[in-house]
Design a protein around this motif. Structure first.
Motif, PDB file in Angstrom:
ATOM      1  N   LYS A   1      -6.455  50.434  12.528  1.00 56.09           N
ATOM      2  CA  LYS A   1      -5.403  50.423  11.515  1.00 56.09           C
ATOM      3  C   LYS A   1      -4.232  49.523  11.919  1.00 56.09           C
ATOM      4  CE  LYS A   1      -6.396  55.154  10.006  1.00 56.09           C
ATOM      5  NZ  LYS A   1      -5.860  56.550   9.942  1.00 56.09           N
ATOM      6  N   ALA A   2      -4.098  49.269  13.218  1.00 50.17           N
ATOM      7  CA  ALA A   2      -3.002  48.432  13.703  1.00 50.17           C
ATOM      8  C   ALA A   2      -3.124  47.001  13.193  1.00 50.17           C
ATOM      9  CB  ALA A   2      -2.964  48.446  15.228  1.00 50.17           C
ATOM     10  N   LYS A   3      -4.329  46.597  12.773  1.00 53.63           N
ATOM     11  CA  LYS A   3      -4.517  45.251  12.231  1.00 53.63           C
ATOM     12  C   LYS A   3      -3.728  45.059  10.936  1.00 53.63           C
ATOM     13  CE  LYS A   3      -9.197  44.900  14.147  1.00 53.63           C
ATOM     14  NZ  LYS A   3     -10.641  44.779  13.822  1.00 53.63           N
ATOM     15  N   ASP A   4      -3.454  46.168  10.236  1.00 56.85           N
ATOM     16  CA  ASP A   4      -2.725  46.099   8.972  1.00 56.85           C
ATOM     17  C   ASP A   4      -1.232  46.338   9.154  1.00 56.85           C
ATOM     18  OD1 ASP A   4      -5.149  45.739   7.562  1.00 56.85           O
ATOM     19  OD2 ASP A   4      -5.512  47.896   7.587  1.00 56.85           O
ATOM     20  N   LEU A   5      -0.786  46.407  10.414  1.00 54.58           N
ATOM     21  CA  LEU A   5       0.608  46.748  10.693  1.00 54.58           C
ATOM     22  C   LEU A   5       1.258  45.668  11.558  1.00 54.58           C
ATOM     23  CD1 LEU A   5       2.826  49.090  10.591  1.00 54.58           C
ATOM     24  CD2 LEU A   5       1.955  49.735  12.847  1.00 54.58           C
ATOM     25  N   GLN A   6       2.446  45.218  11.149  1.00 55.69           N
ATOM     26  CA  GLN A   6       3.210  44.284  11.970  1.00 55.69           C
ATOM     27  C   GLN A   6       4.545  44.920  12.361  1.00 55.69           C
ATOM     28  OE1 GLN A   6       3.870  40.709   9.684  1.00 55.69           O
ATOM     29  NE2 GLN A   6       4.944  41.758   8.034  1.00 55.69           N
ATOM     30  N   ILE A   7       5.043  44.526  13.516  1.00 53.48           N
ATOM     31  CA  ILE A   7       6.316  45.048  14.009  1.00 53.48           C
ATOM     32  C   ILE A   7       7.336  43.920  13.983  1.00 53.48           C
ATOM     33  CG2 ILE A   7       7.510  46.046  15.995  1.00 53.48           C
ATOM     34  CD1 ILE A   7       4.754  47.306  16.760  1.00 53.48           C
ATOM     35  N   VAL A   8       8.478  44.190  13.359  1.00 56.53           N
ATOM     36  CA  VAL A   8       9.509  43.177  13.159  1.00 56.53           C
ATOM     37  C   VAL A   8      10.792  43.636  13.856  1.00 56.53           C
ATOM     38  CG1 VAL A   8      10.835  41.852  11.477  1.00 56.53           C
ATOM     39  CG2 VAL A   8       8.479  42.527  10.955  1.00 56.53           C
ATOM     40  N   PHE A   9      11.226  42.864  14.845  1.00 50.74           N
ATOM     41  CA  PHE A   9      12.419  43.174  15.628  1.00 50.74           C
ATOM     42  C   PHE A   9      13.534  42.218  15.198  1.00 50.74           C
ATOM     43  CE2 PHE A   9      15.133  42.443  19.348  1.00 50.74           C
ATOM     44  CZ  PHE A   9      15.364  43.724  19.830  1.00 50.74           C
ATOM     45  N   ILE A  10      14.571  42.754  14.554  1.00 50.53           N
ATOM     46  CA  ILE A  10      15.685  41.935  14.071  1.00 50.53           C
ATOM     47  C   ILE A  10      16.869  42.092  15.013  1.00 50.53           C
ATOM     48  CG2 ILE A  10      17.266  41.464  12.168  1.00 50.53           C
ATOM     49  CD1 ILE A  10      15.199  42.579  10.251  1.00 50.53           C
ATOM     50  N   SER A  11      17.311  40.978  15.616  1.00 51.45           N
ATOM     51  CA  SER A  11      18.428  41.032  16.551  1.00 51.45           C
ATOM     52  C   SER A  11      19.749  41.198  15.811  1.00 51.45           C
ATOM     53  CB  SER A  11      18.480  39.755  17.387  1.00 51.45           C
ATOM     54  OG  SER A  11      19.671  39.732  18.158  1.00 51.45           O
ATOM     55  N   ILE A  12      20.592  42.075  16.357  1.00 47.86           N
ATOM     56  CA  ILE A  12      21.951  42.237  15.829  1.00 47.86           C
ATOM     57  C   ILE A  12      22.957  41.590  16.783  1.00 47.86           C
ATOM     58  CG2 ILE A  12      21.619  44.210  14.290  1.00 47.86           C
ATOM     59  CD1 ILE A  12      22.729  44.736  17.864  1.00 47.86           C
ATOM     60  N   ASP A  13      22.418  40.726  17.668  1.00 50.13           N
ATOM     61  CA  ASP A  13      23.247  40.014  18.656  1.00 50.13           C
ATOM     62  C   ASP A  13      22.928  38.517  18.606  1.00 50.13           C
ATOM     63  OD1 ASP A  13      24.903  39.343  20.757  1.00 50.13           O
ATOM     64  OD2 ASP A  13      23.580  40.158  22.315  1.00 50.13           O
ATOM     65  N   PRO A  14      23.209  37.865  17.469  1.00 48.27           N
ATOM     66  CA  PRO A  14      22.835  36.453  17.336  1.00 48.27           C
ATOM     67  C   PRO A  14      23.546  35.528  18.313  1.00 48.27           C
ATOM     68  CG  PRO A  14      24.270  37.118  15.523  1.00 48.27           C
ATOM     69  CD  PRO A  14      23.890  38.368  16.257  1.00 48.27           C
ATOM     70  N   GLN A  15      24.648  35.985  18.860  1.00 47.03           N
ATOM     71  CA  GLN A  15      25.386  35.161  19.823  1.00 47.03           C
ATOM     72  C   GLN A  15      24.539  34.846  21.061  1.00 47.03           C
ATOM     73  OE1 GLN A  15      29.403  36.513  20.671  1.00 47.03           O
ATOM     74  NE2 GLN A  15      29.391  35.589  22.713  1.00 47.03           N
ATOM     75  N   ARG A  16      23.748  35.838  21.511  1.00 44.69           N
ATOM     76  CA  ARG A  16      22.926  35.643  22.708  1.00 44.69           C
ATOM     77  C   ARG A  16      21.443  35.520  22.398  1.00 44.69           C
ATOM     78  NH1 ARG A  16      25.709  40.397  26.357  1.00 44.69           N
ATOM     79  NH2 ARG A  16      25.016  41.604  24.543  1.00 44.69           N
ATOM     80  N   ASP A  17      21.002  36.140  21.309  1.00 41.35           N
ATOM     81  CA  ASP A  17      19.570  36.182  21.015  1.00 41.35           C
ATOM     82  C   ASP A  17      19.120  34.971  20.201  1.00 41.35           C
ATOM     83  OD1 ASP A  17      19.254  38.471  22.451  1.00 41.35           O
ATOM     84  OD2 ASP A  17      19.258  39.819  20.721  1.00 41.35           O
ATOM     85  N   THR A  18      18.878  33.879  20.921  1.00 43.63           N
ATOM     86  CA  THR A  18      18.305  32.681  20.324  1.00 43.63           C
ATOM     87  C   THR A  18      16.815  32.926  20.081  1.00 43.63           C
ATOM     88  OG1 THR A  18      17.736  31.773  22.482  1.00 43.63           O
ATOM     89  CG2 THR A  18      19.939  31.258  21.595  1.00 43.63           C
ATOM     90  N   PRO A  19      16.162  32.093  19.295  1.00 48.08           N
ATOM     91  CA  PRO A  19      14.711  32.233  19.136  1.00 48.08           C
ATOM     92  C   PRO A  19      13.979  32.242  20.470  1.00 48.08           C
ATOM     93  CG  PRO A  19      15.569  30.776  17.448  1.00 48.08           C
ATOM     94  CD  PRO A  19      16.707  31.074  18.370  1.00 48.08           C
ATOM     95  N   ARG A  20      14.376  31.372  21.378  1.00 47.74           N
ATOM     96  CA  ARG A  20      13.720  31.322  22.681  1.00 47.74           C
ATOM     97  C   ARG A  20      13.917  32.609  23.464  1.00 47.74           C
ATOM     98  NH1 ARG A  20       9.473  29.000  25.152  1.00 47.74           N
ATOM     99  NH2 ARG A  20       9.644  29.442  27.385  1.00 47.74           N
ATOM    100  N   GLN A  21      15.127  33.150  23.428  1.00 46.67           N
ATOM    101  CA  GLN A  21      15.412  34.409  24.115  1.00 46.67           C
ATOM    102  C   GLN A  21      14.552  35.534  23.545  1.00 46.67           C
ATOM    103  OE1 GLN A  21      17.065  35.332  26.726  1.00 46.67           O
ATOM    104  NE2 GLN A  21      17.216  37.559  26.425  1.00 46.67           N
ATOM    105  N   LEU A  22      14.432  35.574  22.219  1.00 43.72           N
ATOM    106  CA  LEU A  22      13.596  36.591  21.585  1.00 43.72           C
ATOM    107  C   LEU A  22      12.132  36.447  22.002  1.00 43.72           C
ATOM    108  CD1 LEU A  22      14.943  36.794  17.909  1.00 43.72           C
ATOM    109  CD2 LEU A  22      14.933  38.637  19.603  1.00 43.72           C
ATOM    110  N   LYS A  23      11.655  35.221  22.030  1.00 44.15           N
ATOM    111  CA  LYS A  23      10.250  34.984  22.373  1.00 44.15           C
ATOM    112  C   LYS A  23       9.948  35.448  23.790  1.00 44.15           C
ATOM    113  CE  LYS A  23       6.661  31.554  21.623  1.00 44.15           C
ATOM    114  NZ  LYS A  23       6.356  30.244  20.985  1.00 44.15           N
ATOM    115  N   ASP A  24      10.826  35.112  24.717  1.00 44.34           N
ATOM    116  CA  ASP A  24      10.626  35.534  26.105  1.00 44.34           C
ATOM    117  C   ASP A  24      10.689  37.052  26.232  1.00 44.34           C
ATOM    118  OD1 ASP A  24      10.420  32.884  26.830  1.00 44.34           O
ATOM    119  OD2 ASP A  24      12.475  32.717  27.587  1.00 44.34           O
TER     120      ASP A  24
END
Length: 207
Positions: free
Chosen positions: A102-125
């Motif tokens: 069932k996990a194939k039908d489920l995605q997890i979305v993490f939205i940063s509330i700290d855009p000052q530090r959380d760049t795309p690269r930081q999120l990816k790492d």
């Protein structure tokens, strides 16, 4: 003031207080029921969820259509979070395992509330860390874009402190959205993988 007048006044105060309490319970209870059933407000707008424009961990611009076609667990947090965010992500990884196919039908979305530090690269790492859910989608953006997304989901956050050592207070709810992008139910913090999995499976079964 005569004793009779005092008693009448006290009775009136009690009656008013009771009426206000009833109104508060009805209003709050009504909101909770509407949210858990995925209903909409009188304005026709969803009580939870809505339009957003953000950037994912690969630097690509995405919007709310990201949620279409899959069940989604949407969670607001930040990569410098010392406890609550890693704990939640670790529990969601366990949920992912318990769901099996069932996990194939489920995605997890993490939205940063700290855009000052959380760049795309930081999120990816950060999201590639061992023990976190595989395939988690990280989203960030400008402060205005993040504020709009949080407002749509009724998510609270607040910067605390100044300088490099600042932190963020934020709400801990995980929102389960259906394949139509609409809110289904909330998964509270600290329920544990077993209870969280049951809540998600029950919602999936209802459609």
């Amino acid at each position: 003031m005569p004793r009779r007048s005092i008693l009448l006044f006290a009775g009136a105060c009690i009656a008013i207080a009771a009426a206000l309490a009833i109104v508060t319970v009805v209003v709050v209870g009504g909101r909770d029921r509407a949210a858990s059933d995925g209903q909409v407000a009188a304005s026709g707008q969803p009580l939870v969820g809505g339009d957003f424009t953000l950037v994912n961990q690969d630097g690509r611009t995405v919007d709310q259509t990201l949620l279409n076609g899959k069940w989604s667990l949407v969670f607001f947090g930040f990569t410098y979070c010392p406890e609550f965010c890693p704990t939640t992500l670790a529990e969601l990884a366990a949920v992912q395992q318990q769901l099996g196919d069932k996990a194939k039908d489920l995605q997890i979305v993490f939205i940063s509330i700290d855009p000052q530090r959380d760049t795309p690269r930081q999120l990816k790492d950060y999201l590639s860390s061992d023990g976190f859910p595989k395939g988690t989608i990280g989203l960030t953006g400008t402060p205005e874009q993040v504020a709009q997304a949080a407002k749509a989901y009724r998510a609270f956050y607040q910067k605390v402190g100044e300088g490099e050592t600042y932190t963020m207070n934020h709400s801990l709810t995980v929102y389960l959205m259906g394949p139509d992008g609409r809110f289904r139910t909330a998964v509270a913090y600290g329920l544990g993988p077993d209870k969280s999995t049951r809540i998600i499976e029950d919602a999936m079964a209802r459609g």
